[in-house]
Design a protein around this motif. Structure first.
Motif, PDB file in Angstrom:
ATOM      1  N   PHE A   1      -9.380  72.525  43.693  1.00  0.00           N
ATOM      2  CA  PHE A   1      -8.221  71.986  42.980  1.00  0.00           C
ATOM      3  C   PHE A   1      -6.901  72.437  43.613  1.00  0.00           C
ATOM      4  N   MET A   2      -6.945  72.705  44.909  1.00  0.00           N
ATOM      5  CA  MET A   2      -5.731  73.177  45.584  1.00  0.00           C
ATOM      6  C   MET A   2      -4.589  72.165  45.477  1.00  0.00           C
ATOM      7  N   ALA A   3      -4.926  70.874  45.443  1.00  0.00           N
ATOM      8  CA  ALA A   3      -3.884  69.850  45.325  1.00  0.00           C
ATOM      9  C   ALA A   3      -3.124  69.980  44.010  1.00  0.00           C
ATOM     10  N   ASP A   4      -3.814  70.408  42.954  1.00  0.00           N
ATOM     11  CA  ASP A   4      -3.145  70.595  41.656  1.00  0.00           C
ATOM     12  C   ASP A   4      -2.121  71.724  41.721  1.00  0.00           C
ATOM     13  N   TYR A   5      -2.486  72.794  42.414  1.00  0.00           N
ATOM     14  CA  TYR A   5      -1.586  73.937  42.514  1.00  0.00           C
ATOM     15  C   TYR A   5      -0.383  73.589  43.394  1.00  0.00           C
ATOM     16  N   LEU A   6      -0.654  72.827  44.466  1.00  0.00           N
ATOM     17  CA  LEU A   6       0.449  72.393  45.337  1.00  0.00           C
ATOM     18  C   LEU A   6       1.412  71.493  44.581  1.00  0.00           C
ATOM     19  N   ALA A   7       0.888  70.600  43.744  1.00  0.00           N
ATOM     20  CA  ALA A   7       1.755  69.712  42.966  1.00  0.00           C
ATOM     21  C   ALA A   7       2.650  70.514  42.027  1.00  0.00           C
ATOM     22  N   ALA A   8       2.105  71.572  41.415  1.00  0.00           N
ATOM     23  CA  ALA A   8       2.912  72.420  40.532  1.00  0.00           C
ATOM     24  C   ALA A   8       4.016  73.116  41.319  1.00  0.00           C
ATOM     25  N   GLN A   9       3.648  73.624  42.501  1.00  0.00           N
ATOM     26  CA  GLN A   9       4.660  74.283  43.333  1.00  0.00           C
ATOM     27  C   GLN A   9       5.754  73.300  43.743  1.00  0.00           C
ATOM     28  N   GLU A  10       5.379  72.076  44.041  1.00  0.00           N
ATOM     29  CA  GLU A  10       6.369  71.080  44.446  1.00  0.00           C
ATOM     30  C   GLU A  10       7.315  70.744  43.302  1.00  0.00           C
ATOM     31  N   ARG A  11       6.804  70.770  42.066  1.00  0.00           N
ATOM     32  CA  ARG A  11       7.673  70.551  40.916  1.00  0.00           C
ATOM     33  C   ARG A  11       8.721  71.661  40.805  1.00  0.00           C
ATOM     34  N   LEU A  12       8.293  72.886  41.034  1.00  0.00           N
ATOM     35  CA  LEU A  12       9.230  74.004  40.982  1.00  0.00           C
ATOM     36  C   LEU A  12      10.222  73.942  42.142  1.00  0.00           C
ATOM     37  N   GLN A  13       9.739  73.559  43.317  1.00  0.00           N
ATOM     38  CA  GLN A  13      10.633  73.424  44.472  1.00  0.00           C
ATOM     39  C   GLN A  13      11.680  72.351  44.215  1.00  0.00           C
ATOM     40  N   ALA A  14      11.265  71.237  43.613  1.00  0.00           N
ATOM     41  CA  ALA A  14      12.197  70.135  43.360  1.00  0.00           C
ATOM     42  C   ALA A  14      13.316  70.557  42.414  1.00  0.00           C
ATOM     43  N   ARG A  15      13.053  71.567  41.587  1.00  0.00           N
ATOM     44  CA  ARG A  15      14.079  72.063  40.659  1.00  0.00           C
ATOM     45  C   ARG A  15      14.889  73.205  41.281  1.00  0.00           C
ATOM     46  N   GLY A  16      14.618  73.513  42.530  1.00  0.00           N
ATOM     47  CA  GLY A  16      15.352  74.587  43.202  1.00  0.00           C
ATOM     48  C   GLY A  16      14.956  75.966  42.737  1.00  0.00           C
ATOM     49  N   LEU A  17      13.709  76.117  42.210  1.00  0.00           N
ATOM     50  CA  LEU A  17      13.284  77.393  41.649  1.00  0.00           C
ATOM     51  C   LEU A  17      12.423  78.204  42.614  1.00  0.00           C
ATOM     52  N   LEU A  18      12.094  77.646  43.767  1.00  0.00           N
ATOM     53  CA  LEU A  18      11.362  78.363  44.799  1.00  0.00           C
ATOM     54  C   LEU A  18      12.163  78.348  46.091  1.00  0.00           C
ATOM     55  N   TYR A  19      11.964  79.365  46.905  1.00  0.00           N
ATOM     56  CA  TYR A  19      12.579  79.359  48.237  1.00  0.00           C
ATOM     57  C   TYR A  19      11.594  79.933  49.246  1.00  0.00           C
ATOM     58  N   PRO A  20      11.683  79.486  50.502  1.00  0.00           N
ATOM     59  CA  PRO A  20      10.764  79.980  51.524  1.00  0.00           C
ATOM     60  C   PRO A  20      11.125  81.395  51.950  1.00  0.00           C
ATOM     61  N   CYS A  21      10.098  82.199  52.186  1.00  0.00           N
ATOM     62  CA  CYS A  21      10.296  83.586  52.612  1.00  0.00           C
ATOM     63  C   CYS A  21       9.551  83.806  53.924  1.00  0.00           C
ATOM     64  N   PHE A  22      10.254  84.282  54.920  1.00  0.00           N
ATOM     65  CA  PHE A  22       9.695  84.464  56.262  1.00  0.00           C
ATOM     66  C   PHE A  22       9.439  85.943  56.571  1.00  0.00           C
ATOM     67  N   CYS A  23       9.654  86.802  55.599  1.00  0.00           N
ATOM     68  CA  CYS A  23       9.529  88.245  55.816  1.00  0.00           C
ATOM     69  C   CYS A  23       8.062  88.674  55.876  1.00  0.00           C
ATOM     70  N   SER A  24       7.789  89.598  56.772  1.00  0.00           N
ATOM     71  CA  SER A  24       6.484  90.248  56.792  1.00  0.00           C
ATOM     72  C   SER A  24       6.531  91.456  55.854  1.00  0.00           C
TER      73      SER A  24
END
Length: 301
Positions: free
Chosen positions: A82-105
């Motif tokens: 069900f990985m597609a379901d989790y990705l869809a949820a993340q995309e909803r949060l991204q569309a609202r500006g609530l997630l940001y990419p992190c490149f830090c190790s």
């Protein structure tokens, strides 16, 4: 067909090791509480982390639970499907500006935290699991960070905690103790800071997957160990942001070893399969886990 209205409980182990007495306590509590409530009992396999999942562990989980006398509805939900379901949820949060990419190790984060501690002369705040809070390095990248992610640069996705908390408002959950008494708990998701909601290696996270699964399966009662008590704050935040229903929660006691440490796979705690091989019975397991001292037949919300 009318939607299922019975109470629904679940046991959701990760197949990255063998089940131990702590798992037995949680599984049997869920099973017996579901039976007492004339509800449903589900088994879910939380196998999103392909780097640690093994099929022999999945087979071992099922064998151990059947040996304990438990049964569940079929089919068993496997998170990896069900990985597609989790990705869809993340995309909803991204569309609202609530997630940001992190490149830090991890090294980058450790160095940033060390520098800030040196500068302030005070310990850096830590999350409920004891890890240092992310210092927000990549949050400041803004559109530049989004462009790097869009170009395919490897990154994790973090929750923009200040924005998320502003969007959600006041948050609480209903905690039901082991005697069946319910009370409201004020959630404190800020304690987790800018938590990772999509790991670089597996593309999602436990936090996202568990709230999506509970909603998709109609889980009404989440009964799990006290080690996940503080995670409930983050789960309630995500349920609000994703417009998901809120289950009732019970966080039961943990089974401890002779040193007072909670049993865990990482500590190689004695597995149920080892106890079985030594001649233990399911009744012995119940006694060792302290289940013979608990009354799970009391009426519950």
């Amino acid at each position: 067909m009318e939607p299922e209205s019975r109470p629904c409980f679940r046991f959701a182990p990760s197949p990255n090791g063998w089940l131990h007495l702590g798992h037995a306590l949680s599984a049997i509590l869920n099973f017996e509480m579901a039976r007492a409530a004339r509800g449903r009992f589900l088994l879910r396999i939380e196998d999103i982390d392909a780097t640690r999942t093994r099929e022999d562990y999945v087979e071992g989980i099922i064998a151990d639970l059947k040996w304990l006398g438990l049964s569940w509805e079929e089919p068993v939900r496997r998170q990896s499907r069900f990985m597609a379901d989790y990705l869809a949820a993340q995309e909803r949060l991204q569309a609202r500006g609530l997630l940001y990419p992190c490149f830090c190790s991890r090294t980058d984060i450790a160095r940033a935290v060390e520098a800030r501690e040196h500068e302030s002369g005070a310990p850096w705040p830590r999350d409920p699991d004891g890890a240092p809070l992310y210092p927000g390095t990549c949050r400041a990248l803004g559109s530049a960070g989004l462009a790097r992610a869009a170009a395919g640069e490897d990154c994790a996705w973090r929750l923009d905690s200040p924005r998320a908390l502003e969007a959600a408002g006041e948050i609480a959950w209903t905690e039901v103790d082991e005697q069946g008494e319910a009370h409201e708990v004020r959630a404190e998701p800020a304690a987790w800071g800018d938590v990772v909601l999509a790991r670089k290696d597996i593309g999602t996270s436990y936090h996202i997957a568990v709230v999506i699964d509970d909603a998709a399966q109609g889980v009404t009662h989440v009964v799990r160990g006290r080690d996940l008590y503080h995670a409930t704050s983050m789960h309630r935040l995500l349920q609000i942001l994703l417009d998901l229903p809120a289950p009732l929660y019970t966080h039961h006691r943990l089974v401890l070893d002779a040193n007072g440490e909670k049993l865990s796979k990482s500590l190689k705690s004695t597995a149920l399969r080892e106890l079985r091989a030594e001649g233990a019975t399911p009744d012995d397991v119940r006694e060792l886990a302290g289940l013979d001292l608990l009354d799970v037949d009391a009426e519950r919300p």
